[in-house]
Design a protein around this motif. Structure first.
Motif, PDB file in Angstrom:
ATOM      1  N   PRO A 190       0.811  -1.229   0.000  1.00 28.43           N
ATOM      2  CA  PRO A 190       0.000   0.000   0.000  1.00 28.43           C
ATOM      3  C   PRO A 190       0.842   1.275   0.000  1.00 28.43           C
ATOM      4  N   TRP A 224      -4.945   9.002   1.395  1.00 32.08           N
ATOM      5  CA  TRP A 224      -4.653   7.720   2.030  1.00 32.08           C
ATOM      6  C   TRP A 224      -4.046   7.916   3.414  1.00 32.08           C
ATOM      7  N   GLU A 283      -4.615  -4.952  -2.499  1.00 31.38           N
ATOM      8  CA  GLU A 283      -4.005  -3.743  -3.036  1.00 31.38           C
ATOM      9  C   GLU A 283      -3.293  -4.144  -4.319  1.00 31.38           C
ATOM     10  N   ASN A 337     -12.257   1.259   4.993  1.00 29.45           N
ATOM     11  CA  ASN A 337     -11.395   0.993   3.842  1.00 29.45           C
ATOM     12  C   ASN A 337     -11.312   2.194   2.911  1.00 29.45           C
ATOM     13  N   ASN A 342      -9.550   3.092  -1.072  1.00 24.77           N
ATOM     14  CA  ASN A 342      -8.939   2.502  -2.265  1.00 24.77           C
ATOM     15  C   ASN A 342      -9.022   3.485  -3.421  1.00 24.77           C
ATOM     16  N   TYR A 384     -10.074   0.441  -8.487  1.00 20.36           N
ATOM     17  CA  TYR A 384     -10.324  -0.878  -7.894  1.00 20.36           C
ATOM     18  C   TYR A 384     -11.729  -1.370  -8.236  1.00 20.36           C
TER      19      TYR A 384
END
Length: 387
Positions: free
Chosen positions: A19, A29, A92, A147, A149, A153
Motif C-alpha cells: 500500500p 490515504w 491492493e 477501507n 482505495n 479498484y
C-alpha cells in the motif's frame, strides 16, 4: 509475474510495503495500523482460526511489488448463505487487470480447496466494524477502520466478475448542532425520562457485564436477519482489549427497560487523525510517544459510530433518540469532538438508513461488499432486505 505465499518477517514486511507504493502520491490515504492487521492473521489473537483459516500472498514482477491479497474463511460466516462462502481482503494492486486477476485467482483457488463456493470481498477476517467494503464514492481521508482505495479498484473487481452483494452507506452528523430537528430532541428527552427506562455508559471496570449485555442485544436485534453471525464472548473481549486506545467509556451507551438490556450504541475515536500526522502505521517507540502526545492534546476531533442496535419490541419508540440525548451532554462537555460519522449501514436495512436521515445526518460516502460465485451459471442474489 510471481505469486508468493506470505510467510516469515521479510515477506510480511513486503505485504505491508504494497500500500505504501500504491498510495505514495495519494493525499487521501492514511496508513492502517500494522499491528492491527498482524493481529488479524495471528491464531493466538484471532479466535476465528478456531473454525477457519487464512492465507496471504504478494505479487512481484522482476522483484518489483505489484500487489497483495488475503483469503480466509470461518465456519460461522461460510455457513450463513445458500452456498459455503469465504472471503478475500486486504487487496491492493497496481492498475493492471492481469495482476489483479492473478491475485483474485489465488484467493479463489485456495477457497475452493477449502470447500467454499463463493468469495466475498474486500472484507476482513474479523468483525465488520473494520476494513470492510470497497469504496465507491466519497474519496476523502477515511475514519479509523474504514477501507480506502483508488477508484480503479471498482473496475478491477467488476471486470473479474464480482457483483455488489450490498451497498454500505456512511453519514455525517454534528450532534451538538442547534439546528437539528426540535421534534427529535423533544422525543429524546421524553423517552430518556420515562419510568422503567435507564441509560448508562460502558465502564472497563464492569466490562464483562456490559459485554454480555451487548451479546444479548446483538442476538435479539440482528438474530432475525439472514446474514446474522453470533458473537462469542471471548472474541468480543479480545476485540475490546485490542481497541482500548480508540475508546472512551462515555461514548459507549446501553439502554435498559426494567433492568433488561434493550439497546446498544458505540462510537470510537477517529484514530486516523493521528495516523495521518504520523504518516505511518508501524509504531516504534518514538512514534508511540508521539501518538500518546497527540491523544492527550485533543488532536482527535471526529468520532465514528460503528454500532447502534435496538431489540425488537422497542424499535420505533425513540430509544435511539434517548441515547443521543445522553450522548449530547457528553459531546457538549468535550467540545473538541465536533464531527460524528455513522458508518456503515447496509442498503438492506432501510429502517436504519431512514432513522439516520431523520437525525439530520448527511450521507457522505458509499462502500460495497462484493460477491463472486465460483459457479458462473448460478443465479446471483443480493442481500435480503430487513423487514
Amino acid at each position: 509475474m510471481e505469486l508468493i505465499e506470505v510467510s516469515g518477517k521479510h515477506l510480511i514486511d513486503d505485504f505491508h510495503k504494497v500500500p505504501e507504493l500504491i498510495y505514495r502520491n495519494d493525499r487521501n490515504w492514511i496508513p492502517q495500523l500494522r499491528m492491527m492487521i498482524e493481529d488479524t492473521f495471528n491464531p493466538d489473537k484471532n479466535g476465528r482460526f478456531q473454525k477457519g483459516d487464512a492465507q496471504r500472498w504478494i505479487l512481484k514482477n522482476n522483484g518489483k511489488l505489484l500487489g497483495r491479497i488475503a483469503a480466509f474463511y470461518d465456519d460461522d460466516y461460510s455457513s450463513g448463505y445458500d452456498q459455503p462462502t469465504g472471503c478475500c481482503g486486504f487487496f491492493e494492486c497496481v492498475n493492471n487487470e492481469q495482476a489483479a486477476f492473478k491475485l483474485f485467482n489465488a484467493a479463489a483457488q485456495w477457497l475452493k480447496e477449502k470447500g467454499m463456493e463463493a468469495m466475498d470481498g474486500p472484507v476482513n477476517f474479523d468483525e465488520n466494524f473494520f476494513f470492510w467494503g470497497l469504496l465507491k464514492d466519497g474519496f476523502r481521508p477515511q475514519t479509523f477502520g474504514m477501507n480506502y482505495n483508488p477508484p480503479y479498484y471498482n473496475r478491477l473487481f467488476e471486470a473479474y466478475g464480482f457483483k455488489t452483494y450490498y451497498d454500505q452507506y456512511s453519514y455525517s452528523l454534528d450532534i451538538t448542532n442547534p439546528d437539528l430537528p426540535e421534534r427529535f430532541w423533544k422525543i429524546a428527552e421524553w423517552v430518556a425520562k420515562k419510568p422503567g427506562y435507564a441509560f448508562e455508559h460502558f465502564s472497563f471496570k464492569n466490562q464483562d457485564k456490559y459485554l454480555r449485555d451487548f451479546i444479548e442485544i446483538h442476538e435479539k436485534a440482528w438474530g432475525g436477519h439472514g446474514n446474522y453471525k453470533p458473537i462469542e464472548f471471548q472474541l468480543l473481549k479480545d476485540l475490546l482489549s485490542n481497541a482500548k486506545i480508540i475508546l472512551e467509556e462515555e461514548f459507549i451507551w446501553y439502554a435498559y427497560h426494567n433492568g433488561k438490556p434493550i439497546a446498544f450504541f458505540m462510537q470510537i475515536l477517529d484514530f486516523n487523525q493521528i495516523l495521518k500526522k504520523l504518516k505511518t502505521g508501524s509504531l516504534n517507540f518514538w512514534q508511540t510517544l508521539k501518538l500518546l502526545y497527540y491523544r492527550r492534546t485533543k488532536a482527535i476531533t471526529r468520532c465514528r459510530v460503528i454500532v447502534l442496535g435496538v431489540v425488537p419490541g422497542y424499535q420505533g419508540k425513540g430509544i435511539e433518540s434517548a441515547i443521543f440525548y445522553h450522548l449530547k451532554k457528553v459531546m457538549l462537555r468535550k467540545k473538541w469532538y465536533n464531527d460524528m460519522e455513522m458508518s456503515w449501514v447496509g442498503d438492506f436495512n432501510p429502517k436504519m438508513n431512514a432513522m439516520f436521515k431523520s437525525f439530520g445526518a448527511n450521507r457522505t460516502q458509499t462502500h460495497c461488499t462484493l460477491r463472486y460465485l465460483f459457479d458462473r451459471d448460478k443465479e446471483f442474489v443480493r442481500a435480503p432486505i430487513i423487514e
